[in-house]
Design a protein around this motif. Structure first.
Motif, PDB file in Angstrom:
ATOM      1  N   LEU A 153      46.540  34.877  33.648  1.00 30.85           N
ATOM      2  CA  LEU A 153      47.847  35.264  34.194  1.00 30.85           C
ATOM      3  C   LEU A 153      48.688  34.058  34.622  1.00 30.85           C
ATOM      4  O   LEU A 153      49.872  34.211  34.932  1.00 30.85           O
ATOM      5  N   GLY A 154      48.065  32.888  34.615  1.00 31.49           N
ATOM      6  CA  GLY A 154      48.781  31.669  35.019  1.00 31.49           C
ATOM      7  C   GLY A 154      50.091  31.449  34.271  1.00 31.49           C
ATOM      8  O   GLY A 154      51.117  31.136  34.890  1.00 31.49           O
ATOM      9  N   PRO A 155      50.108  31.615  32.922  1.00 33.40           N
ATOM     10  CA  PRO A 155      51.360  31.393  32.188  1.00 33.40           C
ATOM     11  C   PRO A 155      52.488  32.322  32.627  1.00 33.40           C
ATOM     12  O   PRO A 155      53.658  32.044  32.376  1.00 33.40           O
ATOM     13  N   LYS A 156      52.142  33.437  33.278  1.00 27.21           N
ATOM     14  CA  LYS A 156      53.177  34.355  33.779  1.00 27.21           C
ATOM     15  C   LYS A 156      53.506  34.070  35.250  1.00 27.21           C
ATOM     16  O   LYS A 156      54.133  34.891  35.932  1.00 27.21           O
ATOM     17  N   ASN A 157      53.013  32.941  35.738  1.00 25.10           N
ATOM     18  CA  ASN A 157      53.224  32.561  37.144  1.00 25.10           C
ATOM     19  C   ASN A 157      52.633  33.602  38.119  1.00 25.10           C
ATOM     20  O   ASN A 157      53.227  33.893  39.152  1.00 25.10           O
ATOM     21  N   ILE A 158      51.511  34.156  37.706  1.00 24.41           N
ATOM     22  CA  ILE A 158      50.770  35.050  38.613  1.00 24.41           C
ATOM     23  C   ILE A 158      49.498  34.302  39.029  1.00 24.41           C
ATOM     24  O   ILE A 158      48.701  33.909  38.178  1.00 24.41           O
ATOM     25  N   ARG A 159      49.362  34.076  40.338  1.00 23.20           N
ATOM     26  CA  ARG A 159      48.197  33.354  40.858  1.00 23.20           C
ATOM     27  C   ARG A 159      47.132  34.355  41.329  1.00 23.20           C
ATOM     28  O   ARG A 159      47.467  35.450  41.778  1.00 23.20           O
ATOM     29  N   VAL A 160      45.870  33.945  41.211  1.00 26.19           N
ATOM     30  CA  VAL A 160      44.765  34.822  41.613  1.00 26.19           C
ATOM     31  C   VAL A 160      43.753  33.993  42.397  1.00 26.19           C
ATOM     32  O   VAL A 160      43.257  32.975  41.894  1.00 26.19           O
ATOM     33  N   ASN A 161      43.461  34.392  43.612  1.00 24.55           N
ATOM     34  CA  ASN A 161      42.520  33.647  44.449  1.00 24.55           C
ATOM     35  C   ASN A 161      41.604  34.595  45.216  1.00 24.55           C
ATOM     36  O   ASN A 161      41.903  35.788  45.359  1.00 24.55           O
ATOM     37  N   GLY A 162      40.526  34.026  45.741  1.00 25.15           N
ATOM     38  CA  GLY A 162      39.604  34.795  46.572  1.00 25.15           C
ATOM     39  C   GLY A 162      39.542  34.213  47.971  1.00 25.15           C
ATOM     40  O   GLY A 162      39.672  32.999  48.158  1.00 25.15           O
ATOM     41  N   VAL A 163      39.374  35.080  48.957  1.00 26.24           N
ATOM     42  CA  VAL A 163      39.114  34.637  50.334  1.00 26.24           C
ATOM     43  C   VAL A 163      37.681  35.059  50.648  1.00 26.24           C
ATOM     44  O   VAL A 163      37.359  36.242  50.595  1.00 26.24           O
ATOM     45  N   SER A 164      36.832  34.079  50.937  1.00 30.40           N
ATOM     46  CA  SER A 164      35.441  34.388  51.269  1.00 30.40           C
ATOM     47  C   SER A 164      35.309  34.373  52.787  1.00 30.40           C
ATOM     48  O   SER A 164      35.324  33.318  53.431  1.00 30.40           O
ATOM     49  N   ALA A 165      35.209  35.568  53.345  1.00 30.86           N
ATOM     50  CA  ALA A 165      35.206  35.709  54.809  1.00 30.86           C
ATOM     51  C   ALA A 165      33.794  35.642  55.361  1.00 30.86           C
ATOM     52  O   ALA A 165      32.847  36.144  54.737  1.00 30.86           O
ATOM     53  N   GLY A 166      33.649  35.037  56.534  1.00 33.26           N
ATOM     54  CA  GLY A 166      32.394  35.165  57.282  1.00 33.26           C
ATOM     55  C   GLY A 166      32.256  36.612  57.728  1.00 33.26           C
ATOM     56  O   GLY A 166      33.200  37.402  57.587  1.00 33.26           O
ATOM     57  N   PRO A 167      31.084  37.006  58.256  1.00 34.49           N
ATOM     58  CA  PRO A 167      30.883  38.407  58.623  1.00 34.49           C
ATOM     59  C   PRO A 167      31.863  38.908  59.690  1.00 34.49           C
ATOM     60  O   PRO A 167      32.101  38.231  60.685  1.00 34.49           O
ATOM     61  N   VAL A 168      32.443  40.069  59.409  1.00 30.92           N
ATOM     62  CA  VAL A 168      33.394  40.719  60.333  1.00 30.92           C
ATOM     63  C   VAL A 168      32.903  42.156  60.511  1.00 30.92           C
ATOM     64  O   VAL A 168      32.526  42.804  59.534  1.00 30.92           O
ATOM     65  N   ASN A 169      32.928  42.636  61.738  1.00 33.06           N
ATOM     66  CA  ASN A 169      32.374  43.961  62.026  1.00 33.06           C
ATOM     67  C   ASN A 169      33.304  45.089  61.542  1.00 33.06           C
ATOM     68  O   ASN A 169      34.221  45.494  62.226  1.00 33.06           O
ATOM     69  N   THR A 170      33.056  45.557  60.325  1.00 36.96           N
ATOM     70  CA  THR A 170      33.855  46.645  59.737  1.00 36.96           C
ATOM     71  C   THR A 170      32.920  47.747  59.257  1.00 36.96           C
ATOM     72  O   THR A 170      31.701  47.570  59.264  1.00 36.96           O
TER      73      THR A 170
END
Ligand SMILES: NC(=O)c1ccc[n+]([C@@H]2O[C@H](COP(=O)([O-])OP(=O)(O)OC[C@H]3O[C@@H](n4cnc5c(N)ncnc54)[C@H](O)[C@@H]3O)[C@@H](O)[C@H]2O)c1
Length: 271
Positions: A192-209
């Motif tokens: 999707l980069g050529p369409k200027n669409i960025r894709v990323n991940g956020v790796s979170a530490g443990p959260v009480n959900t």
């Protein structure tokens, strides 16, 4: 200043950086959901939001939360294992918004029995379900978003966890699903980069959900994390949300295909 205070102070930070921008947030179940923290943060920076809810069971809870936001936010039912739900979702988003700037993927599921015991005992059905809901869904929702993001460019963020690359007791099949999700982030970023669409991940530490409490021994995980992390504490959900905001926003314009760790410095530690 404690970690909680730091995060709270950051939470009140607001701007007009996302004014006029449209975001679709997947994965709010209740007020503890990471997706809800991200939604509130995006809203504080001016974005207009749309939400999904998984089924009638949680519709009321999501509806109540969403009405607390300053701008009216459309709400769509979406179980990511149902292709017709995804089609209806994007038909609805197109009708409401016309375009889409941001997509937030905060969805994961594995059967309770696959989040304890031996990974070798994972059933075929449990394996497929965890991967379909938690990893394949990123592809299907990105595919729906692509035509709506083409005009202005866009940014996608998915939530992940360290269990993708390190062995975390009881995380089991979800670790494999998160590895697939993270690989998906990189392949999508390239495509999707050529369409200027960025894709990323956020790796979170443990959260009480809700989802986290499904992992056997989750409370022990929080304690262990607090003891080992460089910052000697757990992460606050607002810190995870702020990083998602940063990556989605123009502040993250040069970043794509990355997994950013918001874990109070847990991952860097050896001994
Ligand atoms: N809580 C943590 O410690 C932690 C840490 C790192 C990453 N994450 C990730 O953050 C994301 C959000 O989880 P959370 O911790 O906020 O828990 P949560 O329970 O609040 O959110 C999980 C969401 O997934 C949705 N979902 C499950 N199956 C679905 C389906 N078939 N179709 C549509 N939606 C479905 C649920 O409805 C819920 O809204 C997940 O990807 C999770 O793996 C959580």
């Amino acid at each position: 200043m404690s970690g909680a205070e730091t995060a709270q102070n950051e939470q009140v930070f607001s701007s007009n950086l996302l004014q006029g921008k449209k975001a679709l947030v997947l994965g709010v179940a209740n007020k503890r959901s990471i997706a809800w923290a991200i939604a509130q943060t995006l809203s504080r920076h001016g974005a207009q939001l749309a939400f999904t809810y998984q089924g009638d069971r949680i519709k009321d809870s999501v509806e109540k939360l969403v009405t607390t936001l300053p701008k009216k936010s459309p709400l769509f039912p979406c179980d990511v294992t149902k292709p017709e739900d995804i089609k209806n979702l994007y038909d609805g988003v197109r009708a409401e918004f016309g375009t889409l700037n941001y997509l937030v993927h905060c969805i994961a599921f594995a059967k309770k029995e696959d989040l304890e015991g031996r990974i070798i005992d994972t059933s075929r059905e449990g394996y497929l379900m965890a991967h379909e809901v938690s990893a394949y869904s990123l592809l299907t929702v990105a595919k729906g978003a692509e035509p709506l993001m083409e005009k202005e460019g866009g940014s996608i963020v998915a939530l992940t966890y360290l269990g993708s690359e390190k062995v975390v007791q009881n995380y089991n099949v979800m670790g494999m699903a998160k590895a697939s999700l993270e690989s998906g982030v990189r392949y999508l970023a390239h495509e999707l980069g050529p369409k200027n669409i960025r894709v990323n991940g956020v790796s979170a530490g443990p959260v009480n959900t809700l989802a986290a409490r499904g992992i056997s021994g989750f409370t022990k995980m929080l304690d262990f994390h607090r003891q080992k992390a460089a910052l000697c504490r757990n992460v606050e959900v607002e810190e995870v949300a702020n990083t998602a905001f940063f990556l989605l926003s123009p502040l993250g314009s040069g970043i794509t295909g990355e997994i950013i760790y918001v874990d109070a410095g847990y991952r860097i530690m050896g001994m």
